[in-house]
Design a protein around this motif. Sequence first.
Motif, PDB file in Angstrom:
ATOM      1  N   CYS A  42     -21.108   8.193  57.533  1.00 21.57           N
ATOM      2  CA  CYS A  42     -21.487   6.991  56.786  1.00 21.57           C
ATOM      3  C   CYS A  42     -22.486   7.308  55.678  1.00 21.57           C
ATOM      4  O   CYS A  42     -23.050   6.397  55.087  1.00 21.57           O
ATOM      5  N   GLN A  66     -18.522  15.151  67.849  1.00 20.97           N
ATOM      6  CA  GLN A  66     -19.605  14.577  68.652  1.00 20.97           C
ATOM      7  C   GLN A  66     -20.979  14.988  68.131  1.00 20.97           C
ATOM      8  O   GLN A  66     -21.909  14.187  68.140  1.00 20.97           O
ATOM      9  N   ILE A  69     -22.061  12.578  65.641  1.00 23.47           N
ATOM     10  CA  ILE A  69     -22.369  11.285  66.272  1.00 23.47           C
ATOM     11  C   ILE A  69     -23.804  11.343  66.808  1.00 23.47           C
ATOM     12  O   ILE A  69     -24.576  10.396  66.653  1.00 23.47           O
ATOM     13  N   ASP A  70     -24.140  12.477  67.413  1.00 30.79           N
ATOM     14  CA  ASP A  70     -25.480  12.645  67.976  1.00 30.79           C
ATOM     15  C   ASP A  70     -26.561  12.570  66.906  1.00 30.79           C
ATOM     16  O   ASP A  70     -27.709  12.230  67.196  1.00 30.79           O
ATOM     17  N   MET A  71     -26.208  12.892  65.660  1.00 37.32           N
ATOM     18  CA  MET A  71     -27.156  12.809  64.544  1.00 37.32           C
ATOM     19  C   MET A  71     -27.180  11.412  63.926  1.00 37.32           C
ATOM     20  O   MET A  71     -27.870  11.180  62.937  1.00 37.32           O
ATOM     21  N   GLU A  72     -26.396  10.480  64.494  1.00 35.34           N
ATOM     22  CA  GLU A  72     -26.356   9.088  64.060  1.00 35.34           C
ATOM     23  C   GLU A  72     -25.870   8.934  62.619  1.00 35.34           C
ATOM     24  O   GLU A  72     -26.409   8.136  61.853  1.00 35.34           O
ATOM     25  N   VAL A  73     -24.823   9.676  62.259  1.00 37.92           N
ATOM     26  CA  VAL A  73     -24.264   9.531  60.915  1.00 37.92           C
ATOM     27  C   VAL A  73     -22.830   9.014  60.943  1.00 37.92           C
ATOM     28  O   VAL A  73     -22.120   9.113  59.965  1.00 37.92           O
ATOM     29  N   THR A  76     -19.532   3.710  61.777  1.00 39.76           N
ATOM     30  CA  THR A  76     -19.132   2.782  62.845  1.00 39.76           C
ATOM     31  C   THR A  76     -18.384   1.573  62.307  1.00 39.76           C
ATOM     32  O   THR A  76     -17.805   0.818  63.084  1.00 39.76           O
TER      33      THR A  76
END
Length: 182
Positions: A42, A66, A69-73, A76
Amino acid sequence: MAAICVFCASSDTVEQRWLDLAAETGRALGARGHSLVSGGGCVGMMGTVADGARAGGAHTLGIIPQCLIDMEVADTASDELIVTDDMGERKNVMIDRSDAFLTLPGGLGTLDELFEVWTTATLGVHRKPIVLLDPDGFYDGLLSWLNGLVATKFVRAGAMETVLVARSVPDALDTIEAALAS
């Protein structure tokens, strides 16, 4: 129409002109009825192209490992988000789920994705169109270097013909559409 995978920078520090190009690309995909396949992030141009595609009415498919995803990028907001175990699986899924590939300006990750689809195309793994969007000569140095490798026989001349170069978003999409129609 087609599921077009767009490779581009995910850095959030790129110049505004590249973000504008990404937004234009996304909107044009939607306006022409195509769907977007992306790396599922994103941020940077990747997030901007996805936002533009959704604004243009395109279905968006993000494919992200994954670790990102763990880095919140993760994007969504994607219509569909596939989470892979690693970067290699991500590229394989992107290739499988796409009808064509469009590479915008970017860095190492973008080049990695471009070279993956380019190499697999030259090996006959797929026959999907690959277009390099090269506004302002962004990729001129790379293309010159690669063309020089043809003379030394490190790269086959036919491999250079596998990637089509376009200078504008409309030209890039016209090129993809013509290649898919042939």
